[in-house]
Motif scaffolding. Sequence first.
Motif, short mmCIF file in Angstrom:
data_model
loop_
_atom_site.label_atom_id
_atom_site.label_comp_id
_atom_site.label_asym_id
_atom_site.label_seq_id
_atom_site.Cartn_x
_atom_site.Cartn_y
_atom_site.Cartn_z
N LYS A 4 -7.03 -4.55 -13.88
CA LYS A 4 -6.21 -4.69 -12.58
C LYS A 4 -5.61 -3.37 -12.06
O LYS A 4 -5.04 -2.45 -12.78
N THR A 5 -5.56 -3.59 -10.68
CA THR A 5 -5.01 -2.14 -9.97
C THR A 5 -4.20 -2.85 -8.84
O THR A 5 -4.38 -3.79 -8.32
N LEU A 6 -2.96 -2.20 -8.93
CA LEU A 6 -2.26 -2.44 -7.58
C LEU A 6 -2.58 -1.66 -6.40
O LEU A 6 -2.89 -0.55 -6.52
N LEU A 7 -3.01 -2.35 -5.31
CA LEU A 7 -3.18 -1.64 -4.21
C LEU A 7 -2.30 -1.68 -3.04
O LEU A 7 -1.53 -2.55 -2.97
N ILE A 8 -1.94 -0.33 -2.29
CA ILE A 8 -0.81 -0.30 -1.59
C ILE A 8 -1.66 0.39 -0.23
O ILE A 8 -2.29 1.24 -0.37
N HIS A 9 -1.63 -0.13 0.69
CA HIS A 9 -1.76 0.24 2.11
C HIS A 9 -0.82 0.89 2.89
O HIS A 9 0.21 0.44 3.20
N GLY A 10 -1.47 2.42 3.18
CA GLY A 10 -0.34 3.27 3.61
C GLY A 10 0.37 2.83 5.19
O GLY A 10 1.45 3.05 5.19
N TYR A 11 -0.32 2.20 5.99
CA TYR A 11 0.23 2.04 7.28
C TYR A 11 0.39 0.36 7.52
O TYR A 11 1.29 0.03 8.28
N THR A 12 -0.38 -0.50 6.80
CA THR A 12 -0.04 -1.85 6.72
C THR A 12 1.28 -2.39 5.87
O THR A 12 2.00 -3.56 6.23
N GLY A 13 1.31 -1.49 5.04
CA GLY A 13 2.42 -1.79 3.87
C GLY A 13 2.12 -2.93 3.11
O GLY A 13 2.65 -3.38 2.08
N ALA A 14 0.80 -3.29 2.97
CA ALA A 14 0.13 -4.65 2.09
C ALA A 14 0.28 -3.99 0.57
O ALA A 14 0.05 -2.64 0.40
N MET A 15 0.74 -4.74 -0.32
CA MET A 15 0.59 -4.44 -1.81
C MET A 15 -0.26 -5.77 -2.41
O MET A 15 0.41 -6.79 -2.03
N ASP A 16 -1.19 -5.44 -3.22
CA ASP A 16 -1.72 -6.65 -3.66
C ASP A 16 -2.35 -6.28 -5.10
O ASP A 16 -2.75 -5.04 -5.17
N ILE A 17 -2.71 -7.05 -6.21
CA ILE A 17 -3.24 -6.92 -7.07
C ILE A 17 -4.82 -7.04 -7.20
O ILE A 17 -4.89 -8.18 -6.53
N ALA A 18 -5.50 -6.06 -7.46
CA ALA A 18 -6.96 -5.98 -7.57
C ALA A 18 -7.84 -6.19 -8.64
O ALA A 18 -7.32 -5.63 -9.69
#
Length: 139
Positions: A22-36
């Motif tokens: 499992k990896t936490l994804l953070i998107h720099g300009y949308t602010g999205a955070m999800d487990i991938a």
Amino acid sequence: MNKLYRPSVYTIPVVIKDEPGKTLLIHGYTGAMDIASEKIMNCLQPEKRYSYDNIPLSKDVFDRLIARGYFTDKSEQEEYEYLKNFTSLFNRYEKTKSKVFTLMIAYDCNFRCPYCYEGNISGKGHQWSKKIFNKDTVD
């Protein structure tokens, strides 16, 4: 012809040590955070390009990854320009907000934070720096 999508260069992966695969994804300009999952992480390799015809994920998952910014149909330069315009707009908005004033009720703060410039004022023993605002001063 289907659009080609590539992983956004503003996606920040953070490995979750306590959850293998499992990896936490953070998107720099949308602010999205999800487990991938590993399957998603394999698709997010920088050199990969996908359309709806060749993505090894479900259409729903792919749509969600696009909506949250992890995949984009923009080139790296277009994505950079988008972010530049977005931050410019955000900064212009921030400048239009009303100004904020801070009332220093006393310079005799007892926190003594090492970065605070007020410590130099009260530390020199000036009589005025030990005075506290009263109701008349505030009025």
